[in-house]
Enzyme design. Structure first.
Site: not given
Ligand code: PAF
Length: 285
Positions: A30-32, A34, A37, A148, A176, A185, A187
């Site tokens: 969902m972007g942003f 870190h 990701h 995870e 991580v 996160s 958030r």
């Molecule tokens: O984990 C997330 O960021 C979201 O739930 C996902 C898997 C990209 C689905 O929108």
């Protein structure tokens, strides 16, 4: 790296890649972005010829009182993170591109979504499973990568892939953490300085539970007690849930005799954070 916002363009690129026999890894986000990701993208790049990262704040997985409107976004920075980590294509659709106005189809995974975050966020997993299924159909990856940290999401998606016969390997990647132990996160950005310090209580409480397990504790209620005592000692923290469940079917366990997931959700001020660890009794005998 290509940056694409339509489904058709994405499908065209994928078709070309498939003609060339390339394997494809998908990292849904969902972007942003870190370092969590980034680790997923790097793993995908090391295991596939081509990597697609989807960046889409999926409206249908947010409840009416949740943070859809304020969810952090920074596309320019995300593009740099993706490029540096080895992404070949970013798929960044608008909500209107992903959802027909009159769409009536969704994907629901039963049982596994009843507890943990599912019990607190009733429509969340239906939204996640629907968007992830759509992404799987658009990108047709060989492998897809999930963190995870969202342990329930990972278990639910694995089950969905099995139940619906998606021909995709689901790869879970380790949490991580910041140097002081807070799980990364998007958030975390909501936290004030004092809340950021208070948030350490999540990982600290889990460490105490792990120590209890290492010392031979087998009663889930004792673990819950150790965790809740620690979290309640932090004035800015409020427990949303503490759950000890089987790591595959996510059913609550009383006595620990197999592979378990110890998962918590805690409000730090208004921000809801989650963390977890898995414990396999057989690995620790
Ligand atoms: O984990 C997330 O960021 C979201 O739930 C996902 C898997 C990209 C689905 O929108």
């Amino acid at each position: 790296m290509e940056f694409v916002q339509t489904i058709q363009e994405t499908k065209n690129i994928i078709k070309e890649w498939e003609k060339s026999g390339f394997t494809i890894g998908l990292v849904p986000t969902m972007g942003f972005l870190h370092e969590g990701h980034e680790s997923l993208i790097k793993k995908a790049a090391s295991e596939n010829d081509k990597v697609v990262v989807s960046i889409f704040v999926n409206p249908i997985q947010f409840g009416p009182t949740e943070d859809l409107d304020t969810y952090p976004r920074n596309l320019d920075r995300d593009k740099k993170v993706c490029e540096n980590a080895g992404t070949n294509l970013i798929f960044n659709p608008a909500p209107e591109e992903m959802y027909f106005d009159n769409a009536v189809t969704s994907v629901t995974v039963g049982e596994l979504t009843n507890g943990l975050c599912g019990s607190k966020r009733p429509i969340h997993f239906q939204g996640v499973c629907t968007v992830v299924s759509k992404l799987f159909n658009i990108v047709t990856p060989d492998k897809a990568y999930f963190g995870e940290k969202d342990a329930q999401q990972l278990a639910v998606i694995k089950r969905m892939v099995r139940d619906l016969n998606f021909d995709i390997d689901i790869i879970g990647c380790p949490i991580v953490r910041e140097e002081d132990g807070l799980a990364k996160s998007s958030r975390n950005t909501y936290l004030s300085d004092s809340e950021r310090k208070a948030a350490l209580v999540l990982n600290e409480s889990l460490k105490l539970a792990k120590k209890a397990l290492e010392n031979g504790e087998v009663h889930a209620s004792k673990l819950t007690h150790v965790i809740s005592e620690k979290i309640n000692s932090e004035p800015l923290a409020k427990i949303d849930y503490i759950e000890i469940v089987d790591s595959i079917d996510l059913k609550p366990v009383c006595k620990i005799s197999s592979s378990i997931l110890v998962a918590i959700a805690v409000y730090i001020g208004k921000t809801r954070l989650i963390d977890n660890f898995t414990w396999n009794t057989n690995d620790n005998k």
